[in-house]
Every structure is written in C-alpha cells, then in structure tokens.
Design a protein around this motif. Structure first.
Motif, short mmCIF file in Angstrom:
data_model
loop_
_atom_site.label_atom_id
_atom_site.label_comp_id
_atom_site.label_asym_id
_atom_site.label_seq_id
_atom_site.Cartn_x
_atom_site.Cartn_y
_atom_site.Cartn_z
N LEU A 285 0.80 -1.22 0.00
CA LEU A 285 0.00 0.00 0.00
C LEU A 285 0.84 1.27 0.00
O LEU A 285 0.32 2.35 -0.27
N GLY A 286 2.12 1.16 0.31
CA GLY A 286 2.98 2.32 0.35
C GLY A 286 2.83 3.11 1.64
O GLY A 286 2.30 2.61 2.64
N GLU A 287 3.28 4.35 1.61
CA GLU A 287 3.23 5.22 2.79
C GLU A 287 1.79 5.67 3.05
O GLU A 287 1.11 6.16 2.14
N ALA A 314 15.56 7.07 8.82
CA ALA A 314 16.91 6.84 8.34
C ALA A 314 16.96 5.89 7.15
O ALA A 314 17.85 5.94 6.33
N ARG A 315 15.96 5.01 7.05
CA ARG A 315 15.95 4.06 5.94
C ARG A 315 14.50 3.87 5.53
O ARG A 315 13.75 3.19 6.19
N ARG A 316 14.13 4.47 4.43
CA ARG A 316 12.74 4.44 4.03
C ARG A 316 12.34 3.03 3.61
O ARG A 316 12.92 2.45 2.70
N ALA A 317 11.34 2.50 4.29
CA ALA A 317 10.91 1.12 4.02
C ALA A 317 10.45 0.95 2.60
O ALA A 317 10.58 -0.12 2.02
N ARG A 318 9.93 2.01 1.99
CA ARG A 318 9.41 1.87 0.63
C ARG A 318 10.52 1.68 -0.39
O ARG A 318 10.26 1.34 -1.55
N ASP A 319 11.80 1.95 -0.01
CA ASP A 319 12.90 1.82 -0.94
C ASP A 319 13.37 0.38 -1.10
O ASP A 319 14.24 0.11 -1.91
N VAL A 320 12.84 -0.54 -0.32
CA VAL A 320 13.23 -1.95 -0.38
C VAL A 320 12.24 -2.70 -1.26
O VAL A 320 11.05 -2.76 -0.97
N ALA A 321 12.74 -3.25 -2.35
CA ALA A 321 11.88 -3.90 -3.33
C ALA A 321 11.44 -5.28 -2.83
O ALA A 321 12.14 -5.94 -2.05
N GLU A 322 10.28 -5.72 -3.32
CA GLU A 322 9.81 -7.07 -3.04
C GLU A 322 10.63 -8.08 -3.85
O GLU A 322 11.25 -7.72 -4.86
N PRO A 323 10.65 -9.36 -3.44
CA PRO A 323 11.37 -10.36 -4.22
C PRO A 323 10.88 -10.40 -5.67
O PRO A 323 9.68 -10.31 -5.93
N GLU A 324 11.81 -10.52 -6.58
CA GLU A 324 11.48 -10.48 -8.00
C GLU A 324 10.50 -11.58 -8.37
O GLU A 324 10.67 -12.73 -7.99
N GLY A 325 9.47 -11.20 -9.10
CA GLY A 325 8.49 -12.16 -9.59
C GLY A 325 7.30 -12.38 -8.69
O GLY A 325 6.31 -12.97 -9.10
N THR A 326 7.36 -11.91 -7.44
CA THR A 326 6.24 -12.12 -6.53
C THR A 326 5.17 -11.04 -6.76
O THR A 326 5.44 -9.98 -7.30
N ARG A 327 3.94 -11.36 -6.34
CA ARG A 327 2.81 -10.42 -6.48
C ARG A 327 2.18 -10.15 -5.12
O ARG A 327 0.97 -10.02 -5.01
N CYS A 328 3.02 -10.07 -4.09
CA CYS A 328 2.51 -9.91 -2.73
C CYS A 328 1.61 -8.68 -2.61
O CYS A 328 0.55 -8.73 -1.99
N ALA A 329 2.05 -7.57 -3.19
CA ALA A 329 1.28 -6.33 -3.06
C ALA A 329 -0.10 -6.48 -3.68
O ALA A 329 -1.10 -6.02 -3.13
N ALA A 330 -0.17 -7.14 -4.85
CA ALA A 330 -1.45 -7.31 -5.53
C ALA A 330 -2.38 -8.21 -4.73
O ALA A 330 -3.60 -7.99 -4.68
N VAL A 331 -1.83 -9.21 -4.06
CA VAL A 331 -2.66 -10.10 -3.23
C VAL A 331 -3.18 -9.34 -2.02
O VAL A 331 -4.37 -9.42 -1.67
#
Length: 381
Positions: A285-287, A314-331
């Motif tokens: 969902l993002g920030e 100090a470390r924006r969580a949104r800058d960390v990508a999901e594992p390649e090929g997964t659709r976790c966000a869409a689920v």
C-alpha cells in the motif's frame, strides 16, 4: 465445546446459506457482476477457507481478501532493522512466532537465530519483560507487532516496565492501525467493492465508530464479524441486505464481544504510550499518513528505536523492493487471489517462503495453501 457449538451448528449454517442465496438472487436480478465483499482481517480469511464458506455461498458473491495481516504488511526494511538489532552484542530479541520466518532482504529472524543471534519466541510482551527481570545484564527487545488487537498489551507492558524502573527492556514498535488503510483502498479507483466484513478483535478494542467514514463518506456497508462459521455467514447476509436495500451502515454482528465504544482501559493505555507516526509504509500500500504508532517521548527509555538508533526516517521502508516475480502487493490489496501469483506453490511454499503471506498464521497465501487452494499460476484471477 461449550459456547462454541451453537456457532458451528450445521442446521443454522444451512439456513443462513439459504437466506444468503435468496438475497443474492434478488441482487443478481439487477446487476451482472458479483457482489464483492472484502474481509479485512486475515483471521476471517482463514476461517472462510477452513470452513469452505467460499464454496458454500451463492456464486454471485466474491470474497476479496484485504490487507488484514499485520505481519504481512510489514515492509521488508523493518524486518531488516529487527535483524540488525538482534545481532547486536548483549541483546535478547523476542518475537511472536509468526514473525520469525518472514524474510527480509538478506535473512529472517529465524536465520539470524541459526547464525547465533539470541532470538526467542514469546507469547506476550510480558514474557519479554520477565526475561528482562531475569537477565538484568542483557538488553531485552520485544518486536511489537500487530493492529489495535495487540497494541494495548504492549502499551500496558511498557507502563509496567516504567513503574518498576526496568531499564534493560525496550520495544521495537511496529504497531499499525486499521481505519487508515481502508480509506486508501476505498480511494483506489481500481478497487471495486460492495461492502466489508469488519475485523472482530480490532473492534473489540476500538469499537465500531472508527468505521463510520466508510458508510458516511463512501456509501459502503460494513459489518463487524465474529470468527465462527455462522458469525461470518450472518455478517455476509447483513452486508447483502444492506446492498439490496440501498443502505450503507456500520453494523455489529459480533455484539457479544465488541462494545460500541471499545475498551476504555485499552484505549487509555494506547493514548498514554503511543502517538501517531506522520506516516508509515505498508507492504503493498505504500506510505499511509498516521497509520503507524510510535512510542511517546515520555517513554523513550523503553523505545528500541531511540536506544539503538534505528530511526524510521533513516531508511525508508518503501525503498526496499519485493522479491522479483512475486505479487505480494497485488494479493494484499485484493487485486488478485494468491493463485494469481506465478510464484505461488512453485518457488513460494511454506517450506521456501518468498513473502510474508505464505508464512504468517493469518496470511492469505497460507490460507490458500493450507485449505486446498493449491493451484498454479494458470489460475490467475
């Protein structure tokens, strides 16, 4: 089981299914598309599949699985920070079991434990506080996770630590709140929903009024529901009846547990210990503004972020990508079912999880796997 059997009574369930079918038929006479009902809570998702309710209700009803698992929506950067704290000398890091196997960008807490970090599974923050009492020479950190359901117990534990002056206990706070992400989903033009089954345990703490905006501002019905089969069936029926009648209201099916105005003791403890973060990142969902909680300055001595210098900014969580090929966000946002992810049941299984939805006890992917939805990517929705 006393007090439970009546909520699993087959005759009562069949009667509710028949009534659901009749209302669904009436709605179907005026529209071609199914009635899309989102269950917000991951516990409801598991109950739906455990009891096969998705297969028993009328075909004109579609369950949409919302982001109702606090472990699942935790961004990978926060897992990385938890691992970082756990690997510091002299630290005993404690966590609920369902967070132990959630992957970060490099490793999970379980992997960090295998490599030598002192990480222990606990059943409550009070267990962690007791470890701090027994090990005054060690820093004991509790991984504070969860929606409003678990937030009060963490707050009460911090208050207890403050009263006793236990200085070697801190909380890595990742508690989040439910109403704000619902608004984000409703603001998404691609998210077509006809109503909500509201979370029972969360509502036990906050009551029903925090959902008023769903009905008043968006014209969508929501019914707070219990977790037994007839609870869920009755809640679906209540949502359907509102759709049929052109109503949009907040209704409480779980009145035996959920008070209208919530639990005053819990709410008072939360208000004393926490304040809203300006924003917090949700996986998928993002920030989201004011959706996360942080520990107030008055309790900074028990805040792991303050003690260990793990600042959220100090470390924006949104800058960390999901594992390649997964659709976790869409689920997690209900855009696809778990079986629509090409990794489901192939690279991503309970034994080799790529995402939190497969390892959490409330994750949608875990529900599909556990209760028979083991179809491959050809079953994309």
């Amino acid at each position: 089981m006393r007090y439970v059997e009546e909520f699993r009574d087959p005759a009562a369930a069949k009667a509710l299914i028949a009534r659901i079918g009749a209302v669904a038929e009436a709605i179907g006479a005026t529209r071609a598309e199914p009635v899309r009902i989102m269950e917000i809570c991951g516990g409801h998702t598991h109950a739906i599949f455990r009891y096969g309710l998705d297969r028993l209700v009328h075909e004109g009803i579609e369950f949409i699985h919302g982001p109702g698992c606090p472990v699942c929506v935790l961004p990978m950067a926060r897992v990385d920070e938890a691992v970082e704290i756990s690997e510091r000398p002299g630290v005993i890091f404690t966590s609920f079991g369902d967070a132990m196997r959630v992957p970060g960008t490099k490793k999970s807490l379980l992997q960090a434990k295998a490599e030598g970090a002192d990480i222990r599974t606990v059943y409550s923050p009070l267990d962690a506080l007791e470890l701090a009492r027994r090990h005054p020479d060690r820093e004991v950190v509790f991984f504070g996770l969860g929606f409003e359901t678990t937030t009060p117990s963490t707050a009460l534990t911090i208050q207890q630590a403050a009263r006793e002056g236990i200085g070697n206990f801190t909380v890595f706070c990742n508690h989040i709140t439910v109403p704000q992400p619902i608004k984000v989903l409703l603001d998404d033009p691609h998210m077509l929903l006809d109503g909500f089954v509201g979370p029972g345990h969360v509502s036990m703490v906050i009551g029903t009024h925090p959902y008023d905006f769903i009905a008043q501002d968006y014209g969508k019905p929501i019914v707070v529901a219990g977790f037994e089969p007839t609870d869920l069936l009755q809640s679906v029926l209540m949502v359907l009846e509102q759709n049929r009648d052109g109503r949009a209201e907040v209704e409480n099916q779980y009145g035996r547990v959920v008070p209208e105005h919530g639990n005053p003791v819990s709410l008072a403890a939360m208000a004393d210990v926490y304040e809203p973060r300006p924003s917090f990142a949700w996986r998928g969902l993002g920030e989201i503004d004011a959706s996360g909680l942080c520990i107030r300055p008055a309790y900074a001595a028990w805040d792991a972020e303050a003690k260990f210098g793990i600042g959220y900014g100090a470390r924006r969580a949104r800058d960390v990508a999901e594992p390649e090929g997964t659709r976790c966000a869409a689920v997690m946002t209900g855009r696809i079912k778990p079986t629509g992810c090409p990794m489901f049941g192939t690279e991503c299984t309970p034994e080799t999880p790529l995402g939190a939805l497969m390892v959490s006890s409330e994750g949608a992917c875990a529900a599909y796997w556990q209760y028979g939805g083991r179809r491959g990517p050809a079953a994309a929705e």
